[in-house]
Design a protein around this motif. Structure first.
Motif, mmCIF file in Angstrom:
data_model
loop_
_atom_site.group_PDB
_atom_site.id
_atom_site.type_symbol
_atom_site.label_atom_id
_atom_site.label_comp_id
_atom_site.label_asym_id
_atom_site.label_seq_id
_atom_site.Cartn_x
_atom_site.Cartn_y
_atom_site.Cartn_z
ATOM 1 N N THR A 101 0.831 -1.201 0.000
ATOM 2 C CA THR A 101 0.000 0.000 0.000
ATOM 3 C C THR A 101 0.864 1.249 0.000
ATOM 4 N N ARG A 102 0.740 2.024 -1.032
ATOM 5 C CA ARG A 102 1.505 3.269 -1.112
ATOM 6 C C ARG A 102 0.999 4.256 -0.077
ATOM 7 N N ASP A 103 1.910 5.072 0.398
ATOM 8 C CA ASP A 103 1.588 6.158 1.332
ATOM 9 C C ASP A 103 0.944 5.682 2.628
ATOM 10 N N LEU A 104 1.284 4.483 3.070
ATOM 11 C CA LEU A 104 0.780 3.976 4.345
ATOM 12 C C LEU A 104 1.971 3.751 5.266
ATOM 13 N N THR A 105 1.893 4.330 6.464
ATOM 14 C CA THR A 105 2.949 4.146 7.447
ATOM 15 C C THR A 105 2.344 3.557 8.708
ATOM 16 N N LEU A 106 2.873 2.415 9.111
ATOM 17 C CA LEU A 106 2.469 1.759 10.349
ATOM 18 C C LEU A 106 3.686 1.710 11.258
ATOM 19 N N VAL A 107 3.598 2.375 12.392
ATOM 20 C CA VAL A 107 4.720 2.469 13.323
ATOM 21 C C VAL A 107 4.775 1.195 14.163
ATOM 22 N N LYS A 108 5.961 0.633 14.279
ATOM 23 C CA LYS A 108 6.151 -0.613 15.021
ATOM 24 C C LYS A 108 6.364 -0.311 16.503
ATOM 25 N N GLN A 109 5.256 0.028 17.161
ATOM 26 C CA GLN A 109 5.265 0.322 18.588
ATOM 27 C C GLN A 109 4.008 -0.259 19.218
ATOM 28 N N GLY A 110 4.093 -0.550 20.499
ATOM 29 C CA GLY A 110 2.974 -1.148 21.203
ATOM 30 C C GLY A 110 1.720 -0.299 21.231
ATOM 31 N N ASP A 111 1.887 1.025 21.194
ATOM 32 C CA ASP A 111 0.717 1.898 21.269
ATOM 33 C C ASP A 111 0.171 2.307 19.894
ATOM 34 N N THR A 112 0.672 1.673 18.825
ATOM 35 C CA THR A 112 0.170 1.973 17.490
ATOM 36 C C THR A 112 -1.276 1.498 17.370
ATOM 37 N N PRO A 113 -2.210 2.406 17.034
ATOM 38 C CA PRO A 113 -3.619 2.028 16.917
ATOM 39 C C PRO A 113 -3.852 1.031 15.770
ATOM 40 N N ILE A 114 -4.673 0.028 16.041
ATOM 41 C CA ILE A 114 -5.027 -0.965 15.029
ATOM 42 C C ILE A 114 -6.345 -0.584 14.354
ATOM 43 N N SER A 115 -7.281 -0.056 15.134
ATOM 44 C CA SER A 115 -8.567 0.346 14.559
ATOM 45 C C SER A 115 -8.988 1.673 15.168
ATOM 46 N N GLY A 116 -10.018 2.256 14.589
ATOM 47 C CA GLY A 116 -10.520 3.529 15.092
ATOM 48 C C GLY A 116 -9.989 4.703 14.298
ATOM 49 N N GLY A 117 -10.359 5.864 14.716
ATOM 50 C CA GLY A 117 -10.026 7.085 13.998
ATOM 51 C C GLY A 117 -8.544 7.399 13.898
ATOM 52 N N GLU A 118 -7.760 6.926 14.862
ATOM 53 C CA GLU A 118 -6.326 7.210 14.849
ATOM 54 C C GLU A 118 -5.512 6.174 14.088
ATOM 55 N N ALA A 167 -3.978 4.010 11.025
ATOM 56 C CA ALA A 167 -3.635 4.234 9.618
ATOM 57 C C ALA A 167 -4.338 3.216 8.717
ATOM 58 N N LEU A 168 -4.900 2.157 9.309
ATOM 59 C CA LEU A 168 -5.572 1.113 8.535
ATOM 60 C C LEU A 168 -7.033 1.477 8.288
ATOM 61 N N ASP A 169 -7.441 1.472 7.023
ATOM 62 C CA ASP A 169 -8.867 1.629 6.740
ATOM 63 C C ASP A 169 -9.528 0.269 6.957
ATOM 64 N N SER A 170 -10.826 0.178 6.772
ATOM 65 C CA SER A 170 -11.542 -1.065 7.092
ATOM 66 C C SER A 170 -11.060 -2.247 6.256
ATOM 67 N N LEU A 171 -10.784 -2.031 4.987
ATOM 68 C CA LEU A 171 -10.300 -3.113 4.134
ATOM 69 C C LEU A 171 -8.899 -3.563 4.562
ATOM 70 N N ALA A 172 -8.026 -2.619 4.858
ATOM 71 C CA ALA A 172 -6.679 -2.952 5.314
ATOM 72 C C ALA A 172 -6.724 -3.664 6.663
ATOM 73 N N LEU A 173 -7.657 -3.289 7.529
ATOM 74 C CA LEU A 173 -7.801 -3.944 8.825
ATOM 75 C C LEU A 173 -8.197 -5.415 8.648
ATOM 76 N N VAL A 174 -9.164 -5.664 7.780
ATOM 77 C CA VAL A 174 -9.579 -7.043 7.513
ATOM 78 C C VAL A 174 -8.410 -7.834 6.934
ATOM 79 N N ASN A 175 -7.699 -7.262 5.984
ATOM 80 C CA ASN A 175 -6.528 -7.911 5.388
ATOM 81 C C ASN A 175 -5.478 -8.215 6.457
ATOM 82 N N PHE A 176 -5.216 -7.251 7.321
ATOM 83 C CA PHE A 176 -4.254 -7.426 8.403
ATOM 84 C C PHE A 176 -4.660 -8.583 9.304
#
Length: 105
Positions: free
Chosen positions: A31-48, A50-59
């Motif tokens: 996915t271009r222009d997507l940054t996921l920070v490798k930290q424990g407090d990185t949000p997986i879902s919700g407004g904060e 970086a994953l949209d609903s499709l990326a969340l399901v894929n993840f």
């Protein structure tokens, strides 16, 4: 079918986080222009997140496959229990890793 021993079928939270970060890398490569920070407090879902609903399901599908491969067990991660569990397992990396480790124990 021979049941797995506890040692064979378990994953520590750190192992789960390593798997999550590995999948982050794969998703960022796809996915271009997507940054996921490798930290424990990185949000997986919700407004904060970086994953949209499709990326969340894929993840979640990718993570479930990786956990199954490592543990050699038919664990379900992406199910109704994930959405209904107390403590918001999808809040961030730490909460998701703890949830999965608990499911595997």
């Amino acid at each position: 079918i021979k049941p797995m021993s506890k040692q064979e079928s378990s994953m520590t939270e750190d192992m789960i986080k390593d798997s999550i970060y590995s999948i982050f890398d794969k998703i960022m490569q796809q996915t271009r222009d997507l940054t996921l920070v490798k930290q424990g407090d990185t949000p997986i879902s919700g407004g904060e997140s970086a994953l949209d609903s499709l990326a969340l399901v894929n993840f979640l599908i990718m993570l479930e496959a990786e956990v199954r491969q490592i543990t050699k067990s038919e664990v379900k991660i992406a199910d109704e229990q994930l959405l209904l569990a107390p403590g918001q397992p999808l809040k961030n990396v730490d909460s998701l890793a703890a949830y999965i480790a608990d499911r595997l124990s």
